[in-house]
Design a protein around this motif. Structure first.
Motif, PDB file in Angstrom:
ATOM      1  N   ASP A 182       0.825  -1.210   0.000  1.00 38.12           N
ATOM      2  CA  ASP A 182       0.000   0.000   0.000  1.00 38.12           C
ATOM      3  C   ASP A 182       0.861   1.263   0.000  1.00 38.12           C
ATOM      4  OD1 ASP A 182      -2.218  -1.645  -0.022  1.00 38.12           O
ATOM      5  OD2 ASP A 182      -2.695  -1.334   2.100  1.00 38.12           O
ATOM      6  N   LEU A 183       1.937   1.255   0.775  1.00 41.64           N
ATOM      7  CA  LEU A 183       2.854   2.405   0.785  1.00 41.64           C
ATOM      8  C   LEU A 183       3.530   2.572  -0.579  1.00 41.64           C
ATOM      9  CD1 LEU A 183       4.521   1.993   4.306  1.00 41.64           C
ATOM     10  CD2 LEU A 183       2.895   3.763   3.583  1.00 41.64           C
ATOM     11  N   TYR A 184       3.915   1.451  -1.163  1.00 37.94           N
ATOM     12  CA  TYR A 184       4.546   1.503  -2.484  1.00 37.94           C
ATOM     13  C   TYR A 184       3.569   2.061  -3.520  1.00 37.94           C
ATOM     14  CZ  TYR A 184       6.845   0.169  -6.784  1.00 37.94           C
ATOM     15  OH  TYR A 184       7.425   0.207  -8.037  1.00 37.94           O
ATOM     16  N   PHE A 185       2.328   1.615  -3.470  1.00 41.16           N
ATOM     17  CA  PHE A 185       1.319   2.098  -4.419  1.00 41.16           C
ATOM     18  C   PHE A 185       1.118   3.605  -4.291  1.00 41.16           C
ATOM     19  CE2 PHE A 185      -1.263  -2.071  -5.203  1.00 41.16           C
ATOM     20  CZ  PHE A 185      -0.125  -2.674  -5.722  1.00 41.16           C
ATOM     21  N   GLU A 186       1.114   4.095  -3.057  1.00 37.57           N
ATOM     22  CA  GLU A 186       0.993   5.540  -2.843  1.00 37.57           C
ATOM     23  C   GLU A 186       2.190   6.270  -3.442  1.00 37.57           C
ATOM     24  OE1 GLU A 186       0.369   6.468   1.308  1.00 37.57           O
ATOM     25  OE2 GLU A 186      -1.319   5.068   1.434  1.00 37.57           O
ATOM     26  N   LYS A 187       3.373   5.696  -3.258  1.00 38.03           N
ATOM     27  CA  LYS A 187       4.595   6.298  -3.793  1.00 38.03           C
ATOM     28  C   LYS A 187       4.575   6.300  -5.325  1.00 38.03           C
ATOM     29  CE  LYS A 187       9.676   5.826  -3.532  1.00 38.03           C
ATOM     30  NZ  LYS A 187       9.846   6.561  -4.733  1.00 38.03           N
ATOM     31  N   VAL A 188       4.146   5.218  -5.924  1.00 38.34           N
ATOM     32  CA  VAL A 188       4.074   5.138  -7.378  1.00 38.34           C
ATOM     33  C   VAL A 188       3.163   6.237  -7.919  1.00 38.34           C
ATOM     34  CG1 VAL A 188       3.113   3.756  -9.294  1.00 38.34           C
ATOM     35  CG2 VAL A 188       4.643   2.704  -7.641  1.00 38.34           C
ATOM     36  N   ASP A 194      -2.740   6.526 -15.795  1.00 35.83           N
ATOM     37  CA  ASP A 194      -3.288   5.307 -15.178  1.00 35.83           C
ATOM     38  C   ASP A 194      -2.556   4.063 -15.654  1.00 35.83           C
ATOM     39  OD1 ASP A 194      -5.102   6.904 -13.846  1.00 35.83           O
ATOM     40  OD2 ASP A 194      -6.780   6.434 -15.175  1.00 35.83           O
ATOM     41  N   MET A 195      -2.198   4.033 -16.934  1.00 36.01           N
ATOM     42  CA  MET A 195      -1.499   2.875 -17.481  1.00 36.01           C
ATOM     43  C   MET A 195      -0.165   2.672 -16.763  1.00 36.01           C
ATOM     44  SD  MET A 195      -0.159   2.111 -21.331  1.00 36.01           S
ATOM     45  CE  MET A 195       1.204   3.229 -21.183  1.00 36.01           C
ATOM     46  N   VAL A 196       0.574   3.740 -16.572  1.00 30.56           N
ATOM     47  CA  VAL A 196       1.871   3.650 -15.896  1.00 30.56           C
ATOM     48  C   VAL A 196       1.690   3.178 -14.455  1.00 30.56           C
ATOM     49  CG1 VAL A 196       3.816   5.031 -15.018  1.00 30.56           C
ATOM     50  CG2 VAL A 196       3.018   5.340 -17.368  1.00 30.56           C
ATOM     51  N   VAL A 197       0.718   3.745 -13.766  1.00 28.96           N
ATOM     52  CA  VAL A 197       0.489   3.391 -12.363  1.00 28.96           C
ATOM     53  C   VAL A 197       0.095   1.918 -12.236  1.00 28.96           C
ATOM     54  CG1 VAL A 197      -1.015   3.803 -10.367  1.00 28.96           C
ATOM     55  CG2 VAL A 197      -0.036   5.749 -11.621  1.00 28.96           C
ATOM     56  N   ASN A 257       3.623  -5.066 -11.532  1.00 28.15           N
ATOM     57  CA  ASN A 257       4.986  -5.595 -11.436  1.00 28.15           C
ATOM     58  C   ASN A 257       5.388  -5.822  -9.982  1.00 28.15           C
ATOM     59  OD1 ASN A 257       5.456  -5.775 -14.196  1.00 28.15           O
ATOM     60  ND2 ASN A 257       6.073  -3.632 -14.319  1.00 28.15           N
ATOM     61  N   TYR A 258       4.965  -4.937  -9.098  1.00 30.08           N
ATOM     62  CA  TYR A 258       5.252  -5.114  -7.676  1.00 30.08           C
ATOM     63  C   TYR A 258       4.572  -6.375  -7.145  1.00 30.08           C
ATOM     64  CZ  TYR A 258       6.028  -3.858  -2.793  1.00 30.08           C
ATOM     65  OH  TYR A 258       6.432  -3.862  -1.479  1.00 30.08           O
ATOM     66  N   VAL A 259       3.323  -6.566  -7.503  1.00 37.61           N
ATOM     67  CA  VAL A 259       2.577  -7.743  -7.045  1.00 37.61           C
ATOM     68  C   VAL A 259       3.187  -9.015  -7.628  1.00 37.61           C
ATOM     69  CG1 VAL A 259       0.332  -8.910  -7.066  1.00 37.61           C
ATOM     70  CG2 VAL A 259       0.460  -6.447  -6.636  1.00 37.61           C
ATOM     71  N   PHE A 260       3.579  -8.986  -8.902  1.00 36.26           N
ATOM     72  CA  PHE A 260       4.183 -10.177  -9.507  1.00 36.26           C
ATOM     73  C   PHE A 260       5.484 -10.569  -8.815  1.00 36.26           C
ATOM     74  CE2 PHE A 260       1.488  -9.997 -13.398  1.00 36.26           C
ATOM     75  CZ  PHE A 260       1.098 -11.328 -13.357  1.00 36.26           C
TER      76      PHE A 260
END
Length: 134
Positions: free
Chosen positions: A88-94, A112-115, A121-124
């Protein structure tokens, strides 16, 4: 939409039947790249890619959990909860970093595509970690 749902179902079934191989992850990534290469609907490609990464994460987590003792399951659950906090912290940072870069207009399809691509990629990365432990 039905075609994408059928694809996700196929991937999940294949993922369970193929003993959690990296081949399944690679198939999802290849399908994503093919979708992007089509040049249209790229935002939808990345959203679907993220959704597939999340689905595969859930399957990998459940399959790993089945192979563990109750004590190990408890440790895995805590580990996963810790990972979710980091995610969740990483997603906010992205989101914030993509906004700061200024290459894309916030809320645009490209933004949105980039995010979603970064999120997937983080989840994978986590999916691969869990697969290696199965």
């Amino acid at each position: 939409m039905i075609q994408k749902s059928a694809f996700v179902f196929f991937i999940l079934v294949a993922f369970q039947c193929n003993a959690q191989t990296m081949e399944t992850v690679n198939k999802v990534k290849n399908a994503y790249q093919t979708c992007l290469n089509s040049g249209s609907g790229m935002k939808n490609c990345s959203i679907e890619y993220y959704n597939q990464s999340d689905s595969l994460l859930n399957v990998a987590y459940k399959n790993l959990k089945l192979k563990l003792s109750s004590k190990e399951q408890s440790r895995l659950k805590k580990e996963q909860l810790d990972w979710v906090k980091k995610r969740d912290l990483y997603f906010e940072k992205v989101y914030s970093d993509t906004k700061k870069e200024g290459h894309f207009i916030e809320g645009s399809s490209d933004f949105d595509m980039v995010v979603f691509d970064e999120k997937a990629n983080y989840v994978f990365t986590r999916v691969k970690e869990l697969i290696k432990r199965i």
